[in-house]
Design a protein around this motif. Sequence first.
Motif, short mmCIF file in Angstrom:
data_model
loop_
_atom_site.label_atom_id
_atom_site.label_comp_id
_atom_site.label_asym_id
_atom_site.label_seq_id
_atom_site.Cartn_x
_atom_site.Cartn_y
_atom_site.Cartn_z
N ARG A 49 0.83 -1.21 0.00
CA ARG A 49 0.00 0.00 0.00
C ARG A 49 0.86 1.26 0.00
N ASP A 50 2.01 1.21 0.68
CA ASP A 50 2.93 2.35 0.66
C ASP A 50 3.45 2.62 -0.75
N ASN A 51 3.42 1.59 -1.59
CA ASN A 51 3.88 1.73 -2.97
C ASN A 51 2.71 1.89 -3.95
N LYS A 52 1.58 2.35 -3.40
CA LYS A 52 0.42 2.73 -4.22
C LYS A 52 -0.16 1.57 -5.04
N ALA A 53 -0.11 0.39 -4.45
CA ALA A 53 -0.69 -0.79 -5.08
C ALA A 53 -1.65 -1.46 -4.09
N VAL A 54 -2.30 -2.50 -4.55
CA VAL A 54 -3.30 -3.22 -3.75
C VAL A 54 -2.91 -4.69 -3.64
N PRO A 55 -2.94 -5.28 -2.43
CA PRO A 55 -2.72 -6.73 -2.33
C PRO A 55 -3.85 -7.46 -3.04
N SER A 56 -3.51 -8.25 -4.04
CA SER A 56 -4.56 -8.83 -4.89
C SER A 56 -5.20 -10.09 -4.31
N PHE A 57 -4.57 -10.71 -3.33
CA PHE A 57 -5.16 -11.93 -2.77
C PHE A 57 -6.31 -11.61 -1.81
N LEU A 58 -6.24 -10.46 -1.13
CA LEU A 58 -7.24 -10.14 -0.11
C LEU A 58 -8.63 -10.06 -0.74
N GLY A 59 -9.52 -10.95 -0.30
CA GLY A 59 -10.88 -10.97 -0.82
C GLY A 59 -11.06 -11.75 -2.10
N TYR A 60 -9.95 -12.23 -2.70
CA TYR A 60 -10.07 -12.99 -3.95
C TYR A 60 -10.75 -14.33 -3.69
N ARG A 61 -11.92 -14.50 -4.28
CA ARG A 61 -12.75 -15.69 -4.05
C ARG A 61 -12.97 -15.93 -2.55
N GLY A 62 -12.97 -14.84 -1.79
CA GLY A 62 -13.22 -14.92 -0.36
C GLY A 62 -12.00 -15.14 0.50
N TYR A 63 -10.79 -15.12 -0.10
CA TYR A 63 -9.58 -15.34 0.71
C TYR A 63 -9.43 -14.21 1.73
N PRO A 64 -9.20 -14.54 3.02
CA PRO A 64 -9.29 -13.53 4.07
C PRO A 64 -8.00 -12.80 4.44
N HIS A 65 -6.91 -13.05 3.74
CA HIS A 65 -5.63 -12.44 4.12
C HIS A 65 -4.97 -11.78 2.91
N ASN A 66 -3.87 -11.06 3.17
CA ASN A 66 -3.14 -10.37 2.12
C ASN A 66 -2.19 -11.28 1.37
N VAL A 67 -1.61 -12.26 2.06
CA VAL A 67 -0.66 -13.18 1.45
C VAL A 67 -0.98 -14.60 1.91
N CYS A 68 -0.37 -15.57 1.24
CA CYS A 68 -0.43 -16.97 1.68
C CYS A 68 0.92 -17.31 2.31
N THR A 69 0.87 -17.88 3.50
CA THR A 69 2.10 -18.29 4.19
C THR A 69 2.00 -19.78 4.50
N SER A 70 2.80 -20.57 3.80
CA SER A 70 2.68 -22.02 3.87
C SER A 70 3.93 -22.60 4.54
N VAL A 71 3.73 -23.22 5.70
CA VAL A 71 4.84 -23.67 6.55
C VAL A 71 4.94 -25.19 6.53
N ASN A 72 6.14 -25.68 6.24
CA ASN A 72 6.48 -27.11 6.32
C ASN A 72 5.59 -27.98 5.42
N ASP A 73 4.59 -28.67 5.97
CA ASP A 73 3.79 -29.60 5.16
C ASP A 73 2.61 -28.91 4.46
N VAL A 74 2.52 -27.59 4.60
CA VAL A 74 1.50 -26.85 3.84
C VAL A 74 2.06 -26.55 2.45
N VAL A 75 1.33 -26.96 1.43
CA VAL A 75 1.78 -26.81 0.05
C VAL A 75 1.60 -25.36 -0.40
N VAL A 76 0.37 -24.90 -0.34
CA VAL A 76 0.02 -23.52 -0.72
C VAL A 76 -1.23 -23.09 0.05
#
Length: 268
Positions: A49-76
Motif C-alpha cells: 500500500r505504501d507503494n500505491k498498489a493493492v494486495p490482490s489476494f485479499l478478498g479474492y474468491r473470499g480469501y481472508p488475508h493479504n498473502v499466503c504463508t505455507s509452513v512445512n507440510d503446507v503446500v500452498v
Amino acid sequence: MTIYKTEAEVALMKEAATLVSKTLTEVAKVLKPGMTTLQIDKICAEFVRDNKAVPSFLGYRGYPHNVCTSVNDVVVHGFPNNVALKDGDIVSVDMGVILNGWHGDHAYTFILGETSEDVLQLVRVTKESLYKGIEKAIVNNRVGDISNAIQEHTERKYGYGVVRELVGHGLGRNLHEDPQVPNYGKKGNGPKMKENLVLAIEPMINMGTRDVFIAEDGWTVKTRDGKPSVHFEHDVCIKRNKALILSDYSIIEAAEKANNNLNTSYYQ
C-alpha cells in the motif's frame, strides 16, 4: 481465451512483478524464528500500500488475508496465523499485487535456521526446476514443454511428488488467465506459446507423496503424508529465444544471504 500483451503492457506487468519481489525482499530482511506469519502478512500489506498498489489476494474468491504463508507440510494457500515460527521451519510466502491495473504474482520459500540435508535438497531442486521450466518458455514451444521439464527434474530425477491439483497460469489484468501451466506433462502437448504471453510458472513439489488434502478452512492445502513441500514462482513473458523473467529473485536472495537467521547453504 489466451490474452497476449503489448510491449507497453509487458513493461507495466514488470513493474507489478518487481513490486512483489521488493515486498518479498522486505520479508527476507527481517524473517526469523519467533516471528508469526501474521506479522509477515502485515509487513507485506503495508509495503504494497505504501507503494500505491493493492494486495490482490485479499478478498479474492473470499480469501481472508493479504498473502499466503505455507509452513512445512503446507503446500500452498496457508492462512497467516499467530503461531511463532521456529528454527528449522520452511516458509513459502506467495503474494500478488495490482499496480496500474496489472497483476504481479509470485512466491519464494525461505528456510529458518538449521534443517536436514533432505530439506535443503528439496528446496534447491524445486528452485532449479522453476528455471528448467522457464528455459522452455519460448515462442513456438508448448505449455507441456514447461510442464515436462519441471516434472523431469523433480519427480523422475529425485522421486519427489509433483502436485497435480494446483497449477501455474496466465497472468495479466486478471490474477488467473489462460492457459493453465501444470508442473507435470508431456513434451509437445498443450497450447503453443506465442510472444508476449505472460505466465506465472510455479512448481509445488513435495518431499514424499504427491497426494494432498484441503484443511477444514477450505483453503489450506497440505501434504497427505505430512512431509514438507516447497513452492517457488516467477512471472515470465514468452520471447523468441529466451524467456523474459519479469520478477526479480536477485534482490530477495541478497537480503536472504544478509539475514543470519535464514539458511542459504543450499545455494550452488
